[in-house]
Design an enzyme around this catalytic site. Structure first.
Site, PDB file in Angstrom:
ATOM      1  N   LYS A   1       0.873  -1.179   0.000  1.00 11.16           N
ATOM      2  CA  LYS A   1       0.000   0.000   0.000  1.00 11.16           C
ATOM      3  C   LYS A   1       0.911   1.231   0.000  1.00 11.16           C
ATOM      4  O   LYS A   1       1.403   1.662   1.042  1.00 11.16           O
ATOM      5  CB  LYS A   1      -0.883  -0.019   1.263  1.00 11.16           C
ATOM      6  CG  LYS A   1      -2.218   0.688   1.142  1.00 11.16           C
ATOM      7  CD  LYS A   1      -2.162   2.160   0.825  1.00 11.16           C
ATOM      8  CE  LYS A   1      -1.830   3.068   1.974  1.00 11.16           C
ATOM      9  NZ  LYS A   1      -1.654   4.472   1.546  1.00 11.16           N
TER      10      LYS A   1
ATOM     11  N   GLU B   1       8.888   1.469  11.159  1.00  5.53           N
ATOM     12  CA  GLU B   1       9.968   2.434  10.906  1.00  5.53           C
ATOM     13  C   GLU B   1       9.327   3.813  10.942  1.00  5.53           C
ATOM     14  O   GLU B   1       8.612   4.186  10.012  1.00  5.53           O
ATOM     15  CB  GLU B   1      10.596   2.188   9.526  1.00  5.53           C
ATOM     16  CG  GLU B   1      11.249   0.838   9.357  1.00  5.53           C
ATOM     17  CD  GLU B   1      12.546   0.696  10.143  1.00  5.53           C
ATOM     18  OE1 GLU B   1      13.049   1.717  10.645  1.00  5.53           O
ATOM     19  OE2 GLU B   1      13.024  -0.437  10.262  1.00  5.53           O
TER      20      GLU B   1
ATOM     21  N   CYS C   1      13.359  10.615   7.188  1.00  4.77           N
ATOM     22  CA  CYS C   1      13.155  10.237   8.588  1.00  4.77           C
ATOM     23  C   CYS C   1      14.404  10.505   9.407  1.00  4.77           C
ATOM     24  O   CYS C   1      14.321  10.820  10.578  1.00  4.77           O
ATOM     25  CB  CYS C   1      12.749   8.771   8.672  1.00  4.77           C
ATOM     26  SG  CYS C   1      13.881   7.671   7.827  1.00  4.77           S
TER      27      CYS C   1
ATOM     28  N   GLU D   1       8.690  16.574  14.814  1.00  8.42           N
ATOM     29  CA  GLU D   1       9.281  16.313  13.507  1.00  8.42           C
ATOM     30  C   GLU D   1       8.652  17.267  12.486  1.00  8.42           C
ATOM     31  O   GLU D   1       7.430  17.297  12.328  1.00  8.42           O
ATOM     32  CB  GLU D   1       8.996  14.863  13.091  1.00  8.42           C
ATOM     33  CG  GLU D   1       9.703  14.476  11.818  1.00  8.42           C
ATOM     34  CD  GLU D   1       9.374  13.048  11.378  1.00  8.42           C
ATOM     35  OE1 GLU D   1       8.224  12.629  11.519  1.00  8.42           O
ATOM     36  OE2 GLU D   1      10.292  12.365  10.891  1.00  8.42           O
TER      37      GLU D   1
HETATM   38  P1  NDP Z   1       1.935   8.553   7.409  1.00  9.92           P
HETATM   39  O1  NDP Z   1       2.074   7.751   8.643  1.00  9.92           O
HETATM   40  O2  NDP Z   1       0.848   9.539   7.336  1.00  9.92           O
HETATM   41  O3  NDP Z   1       1.748   7.608   6.115  1.00  9.92           O
HETATM   42  C1  NDP Z   1       2.580   6.528   5.837  1.00  9.92           C
HETATM   43  C2  NDP Z   1       1.775   5.459   5.130  1.00  9.92           C
HETATM   44  O4  NDP Z   1       0.766   4.977   6.011  1.00  9.92           O
HETATM   45  C3  NDP Z   1       1.045   5.988   3.908  1.00  9.92           C
HETATM   46  O5  NDP Z   1       0.990   4.980   2.916  1.00  9.92           O
HETATM   47  C4  NDP Z   1      -0.337   6.266   4.466  1.00  9.92           C
HETATM   48  O6  NDP Z   1      -1.326   6.286   3.471  1.00  9.92           O
HETATM   49  C5  NDP Z   1      -0.505   5.091   5.392  1.00  9.92           C
HETATM   50  N1  NDP Z   1      -1.522   5.255   6.426  1.00  9.92           N
HETATM   51  C6  NDP Z   1      -2.023   6.415   6.943  1.00  9.92           C
HETATM   52  N2  NDP Z   1      -2.962   6.137   7.884  1.00  9.92           N
HETATM   53  C7  NDP Z   1      -3.050   4.786   7.968  1.00  9.92           C
HETATM   54  C8  NDP Z   1      -3.837   3.890   8.756  1.00  9.92           C
HETATM   55  N3  NDP Z   1      -4.713   4.317   9.650  1.00  9.92           N
HETATM   56  N4  NDP Z   1      -3.662   2.566   8.576  1.00  9.92           N
HETATM   57  C9  NDP Z   1      -2.772   2.089   7.679  1.00  9.92           C
HETATM   58  N5  NDP Z   1      -2.012   2.896   6.892  1.00  9.92           N
HETATM   59  C10 NDP Z   1      -2.141   4.229   7.040  1.00  9.92           C
HETATM   60  O7  NDP Z   1       3.334   9.208   7.193  1.00  9.92           O
HETATM   61  P2  NDP Z   1       3.716  10.269   6.110  1.00  9.92           P
HETATM   62  O8  NDP Z   1       3.110   9.933   4.813  1.00  9.92           O
HETATM   63  O9  NDP Z   1       3.469  11.621   6.663  1.00  9.92           O
HETATM   64  O10 NDP Z   1       5.283   9.982   5.986  1.00  9.92           O
HETATM   65  C11 NDP Z   1       6.189  10.672   6.683  1.00  9.92           C
HETATM   66  C12 NDP Z   1       6.582   9.939   7.968  1.00  9.92           C
HETATM   67  O11 NDP Z   1       7.272   8.739   7.661  1.00  9.92           O
HETATM   68  C13 NDP Z   1       7.541  10.748   8.778  1.00  9.92           C
HETATM   69  O12 NDP Z   1       7.187  10.722  10.135  1.00  9.92           O
HETATM   70  C14 NDP Z   1       8.871  10.041   8.578  1.00  9.92           C
HETATM   71  O13 NDP Z   1       9.799  10.248   9.603  1.00  9.92           O
HETATM   72  C15 NDP Z   1       8.439   8.625   8.447  1.00  9.92           C
HETATM   73  N6  NDP Z   1       9.467   7.843   7.766  1.00  9.92           N
HETATM   74  C16 NDP Z   1      10.191   6.938   8.500  1.00  9.92           C
HETATM   75  C17 NDP Z   1      11.217   6.214   7.913  1.00  9.92           C
HETATM   76  C18 NDP Z   1      11.988   5.202   8.704  1.00  9.92           C
HETATM   77  O14 NDP Z   1      12.574   4.313   8.087  1.00  9.92           O
HETATM   78  N7  NDP Z   1      12.023   5.275  10.035  1.00  9.92           N
HETATM   79  C19 NDP Z   1      11.578   6.407   6.505  1.00  9.92           C
HETATM   80  C20 NDP Z   1      10.749   7.364   5.832  1.00  9.92           C
HETATM   81  C21 NDP Z   1       9.726   8.056   6.465  1.00  9.92           C
HETATM   82  P3  NDP Z   1      -1.717   7.663   2.707  1.00  9.92           P
HETATM   83  O15 NDP Z   1      -0.525   8.489   2.624  1.00  9.92           O
HETATM   84  O16 NDP Z   1      -2.144   7.160   1.407  1.00  9.92           O
HETATM   85  O17 NDP Z   1      -2.799   8.251   3.493  1.00  9.92           O
END
Ligand code: NDP
Length: 491
Positions: free
Chosen positions: A176, A251, A285, A386
């Site tokens: 997803k 992550e 991240c 963040e």
């Molecule tokens: P989100 O948590 O909003 O989204 C990440 C993914 O989760 C997207 O595909 C999103 O879908 C999906 N998602 C959102 N809500 C749900 C839910 N209730 N159930 C299941 N899936 C869901 O993060 P961001 O898109 O804002 O990404 C940025 C974040 O990711 C930052 O906090 C960053 O630090 C972190 N990150 C961490 C990394 C690591 O390796 N530690 C690497 C890269 C990023 P959709 O967007 O389609 O709504």
């Protein structure tokens, strides 16, 4: 590679329109609509998971020997290499990232498949010391269907980091991707199927997280979820996993400290800091978004950092000279700008940036200037939350104990950078900082062979490395009786 701007999604081995809401993906550089596609709804998730379960149980996949399964992964790597230019351009179009970065991400995805294939060929079980007349062994088996959920900042690399080890573990994968950036994940799906992966083993289901992602996590047929994204989402997914008693890897976000000691090599520290926080426009991240500089060099060092940040080349991702490209979405840029405005109102000094660049070239794009703030304590929201944008906050420290206390005073524990000329200082501080990854005199360098993950609210579990494959497998112990006589029980 067919359909660069795909309007179909991959559901259980079939390319077709989704049954969910339409998804519009826009260019962050110009605001133009790149593609409109029907996203995946809950019915698509159900179909994909069921098809995945059938495909994973098929002897044609389940019984493949490791070196045979590895061949699939190598073919996928070859196709990624063959289409590297298209994939990088597509990801730049969709995420706004600079072409240099997206080329590196495509190379990373390719390398991930190759590394995992090689690691798979060398995986071993264990023959454990027996405590009686039997052989004891520990083996690993597939889980079944794995749900992989990825964010928008580095889609192809984070997709590969989940798909490759999950397939290596003998599973089916339902991916997803983030709704803002589905295009490169769909293109990767096409390549993986073109490489000859049996149908049903991979689905790619773009759609809103709260709908598609949530349905995937809750589906009873999903045996593990591997998630990369924000901490709040990770916490919610972890709660569902706890109810299902399902393994989950998370992550999550970070607010990583980078530390400059007075004996640091200035040129290296300056370059490393700028790269560490402003590459990917800070949407990383591990962005080194808090810099702690020793009192004795604070003003001189931060002034030079500000001067050089002002010289970074801000421009479209398609220009190879660009260092700071647009952010992934206009809404996200506005969120970052609002966080900086709140910090300013709360008394932060804006040393540079703090606004979108001016001029016709920037009008339509989701641009934000490299921004450095200071003058606020470590417990201020801008030092604790963040931002996920090109925003750095600078803080002074007095001595090592003060530094460690400030650096660790954060809910996050993802990464840390240490700049010093003294190996003893580097080692002491590296061991005292709560972070899953520590870089010493370098920053934001990665190796697929080195485990990656966070401490505290930055996550649970590790990706990469040989053990990364085991995270997508279930462990089983086997006792194999060798005695000629029966157990002393039935007479
Ligand atoms: P989100 O948590 O909003 O989204 C990440 C993914 O989760 C997207 O595909 C999103 O879908 C999906 N998602 C959102 N809500 C749900 C839910 N209730 N159930 C299941 N899936 C869901 O993060 P961001 O898109 O804002 O990404 C940025 C974040 O990711 C930052 O906090 C960053 O630090 C972190 N990150 C961490 C990394 C690591 O390796 N530690 C690497 C890269 C990023 P959709 O967007 O389609 O709504």
């Amino acid at each position: 590679m067919t359909g660069a701007f795909a309007d179909e999604i991959l559901v259980g081995g079939r390319w077709r329109q989704g049954t969910g809401e339409p998804l519009e993906t826009r260019s962050p550089a110009t605001g133009e609509v790149l593609a409109v596609l029907r996203g995946a709804g809950a019915a698509d998730v159900d179909e994909a998971v069921r098809a995945g379960a059938v495909a994973a149980a098929d002897p044609g996949w389940r019984d493949l020997l490791p070196h045979e399964r590895a061949r699939h992964l190598v073919r996928i790597a070859d196709l990624i290499a063959e289409h590297a230019g298209d994939l990088a351009a597509l990801q730049t179009a969709d995420t706004g990232k600079s072409i240099n970065e997206t080329r590196a991400l495509v190379a990373s995805a390719q390398g991930t498949f190759r590394y995992v294939a090689a690691a798979l060929e060398t995986m071993e079980g264990a023959l454990t010391p027996p405590r009686g007349p039997y052989l004891t062994m520990s083996v690993h088996e597939p889980i079944g269907v794995v749900g992989a959920i990825t964010p928008w900042n580095s889609p192809i690399a984070s997709d590969a980091q989940k798909i490759a080890p999950a397939l290596a573990g003998g599973n089916a994968v339902v991916l997803k991707p983030a709704e803002w950036t589905p295009l490169v994940s769909l293109a990767l799906g096409r390549l993986i199927m073109d490489a000859g992966l049996p149908p049903g083993l991979l689905s790619v289901l773009p759609g809103p997280g709260a709908v598609t992602g949530d349905a995937l996590v809750r589906h009873p047929g999903v045996g593990k979820v591997s998630f990369t994204g924000g901490t709040a989402t990770g916490r919610a997914i972890g709660a569902v996993a706890a109810q299902k008693i399902m393994p989950v890897s998370l992550e999550l976000g970070g607010k990583s400290p980078t530390i400059v000691f007075p004996d640091a090599d200035r040129e290296q520290a300056l370059a490393g800091l700028l790269f560490g926080v402003f590459s990917s426009s800070g949407q990383s991240c591990v962005a080194g978004s808090r810099v702690f500089v020793h009192d004795s060099i604070y003003e001189e060092f931060v002034s030079e950092l500000v001067r050089r940040a002002g010289k970074l080349r801000v421009g479209p991702g398609t220009d190879p000279a660009t260092q700071v490209a647009p952010m992934a979405a206009h809404a996200h840029r506005d969120r970052v700008a609002a966080m900086v405005d709140r910090a300013r109102e709360a008394g932060a000094r804006v040393r540079c940036g703090g606004r979108a660049p001016e001029g016709e070239a920037y009008e339509r794009g989701a641009y934000y200037l490299p921004t450095i703030l200071d003058g606020v304590p470590n417990d201020a929201p801008i030092c604790q939350e963040e931002v996920f944008g090109p925003v750095l906050v600078a803080l002074p420290f007095a001595d090592e104990d003060d530094l460690v206390a400030q650096a660790n005073a954060s809910v996050y524990g993802l990464a840390c950078g240490i700049w010093t000329g003294d190996y003893r200082t580097a080692w002491r501080v590296a061991r005292r900082i709560e972070a899953g990854t520590v870089w010493i005199n370098t920053y934001k360098q990665f190796s697929i062979s080195t485990p990656f993950g966070g401490m505290k609210d930055s996550g649970l579990g590790r990706e990469k490395g040989r053990e990364g494959i085991l995270g997508y497998m279930r462990q089983k112990s086997v006792y194999w009786g060798l005695d000629d006589s029966p157990l002393p029980w039935a007479g």
